[in-house]
Design an enzyme around this catalytic site. Sequence first.
Site, short mmCIF file in Angstrom:
data_model
loop_
_atom_site.label_atom_id
_atom_site.label_comp_id
_atom_site.label_asym_id
_atom_site.label_seq_id
_atom_site.Cartn_x
_atom_site.Cartn_y
_atom_site.Cartn_z
N CYS A 54 0.86 -7.60 -13.23
CA CYS A 54 1.11 -6.11 -13.36
C CYS A 54 0.72 -5.54 -14.65
O CYS A 54 0.67 -4.39 -14.87
CB CYS A 54 2.54 -5.95 -12.85
SG CYS A 54 3.03 -6.27 -11.19
N HIS A 198 5.75 1.04 -15.81
CA HIS A 198 5.09 0.19 -14.57
C HIS A 198 6.04 0.53 -13.34
O HIS A 198 7.53 0.34 -13.34
CB HIS A 198 5.31 -1.35 -14.75
CG HIS A 198 4.99 -1.96 -13.41
ND1 HIS A 198 3.84 -1.91 -12.52
CD2 HIS A 198 5.52 -3.26 -13.04
CE1 HIS A 198 3.82 -2.45 -11.38
NE2 HIS A 198 4.91 -3.49 -11.77
N ASN A 228 4.35 0.68 -5.66
CA ASN A 228 3.82 -0.30 -6.88
C ASN A 228 2.42 -0.59 -6.85
O ASN A 228 1.97 -1.26 -5.82
CB ASN A 228 4.83 -1.42 -6.72
CG ASN A 228 4.38 -2.47 -8.01
OD1 ASN A 228 3.27 -2.44 -8.38
ND2 ASN A 228 5.53 -3.28 -8.13
#
Length: 271
Positions: A54, A198, A228
């Site tokens: 990520c 994030h 996400n």
Amino acid sequence: MALADAGLQPENLDLILFGAAVGRQPIPATAPLIKDLLGIRKEQVPAYDINATCLSALVAMDLANLHIGAGRAKHVLVVSSEISSRALPWDDDPATAGLFGDGAGALVLGPSVEPDRMRIRDFAMETWAEGYDFCTLGAGGTRFDLKTDRLAFEQNCMFRMDGHSLFRLSRKRLPHFIQRLLERSGWTVDDIDVVVPHQASPLALQHMIRRCGFHSDRVVNTIRDTGNLVAASLPITLHTAREDGRVQPGSKILMIGTSAGVSVAGMTLVG
């Protein structure tokens, strides 16, 4: 769009970095394909991938900044693209599957000579390896052999996440990490004008706001619209902040996130 925003053409690039958790295929890297599709034939423009799950785009930004600072490159293209929907566990873990979306983002880094451009101030990253198995996509590498154990290979083609363990580890470590990063930049939590996190999950986002003491109206929240987006999350959220007019000249910006492994990274920027 990113090149146009930077006022550049593909031939102006000196380095291409593709930052994502899952690229087009294991071999070769995805960045050379991007270079080819951009029509860049100059051999001296290297193109390779960065995988910090990520955090891949953020780590690629830091690496690009180091290349520019060392005089090895003038303009670097960072691209992040994720198609999470290819490997989501809808059958046995729909709560996890429902968190994710597909998306792509790109940005260009160059010398900080233009006053209306964002400037990187500092970067930090830590890895908490005790969380290695909290988020996994096991198949596709050398761990599972398709020839000798096809069932294990197929069972590990879907993404798996222990969200509770990941949340507990992040809750414990993240606030102190952010405090250390801000101290290095000479900032406090109250100094931050824009927080670009994030977009891990709605719960994780709200907890970070409470636990770290951020003003909620300064945190860019896109997860309810996009989900996400794995590595594409941070560049897309930064783009959203710019498009919404939240990034102004002199704005103090914090980009922050966690990734599988488990790692945490943050970058401070000035608008």
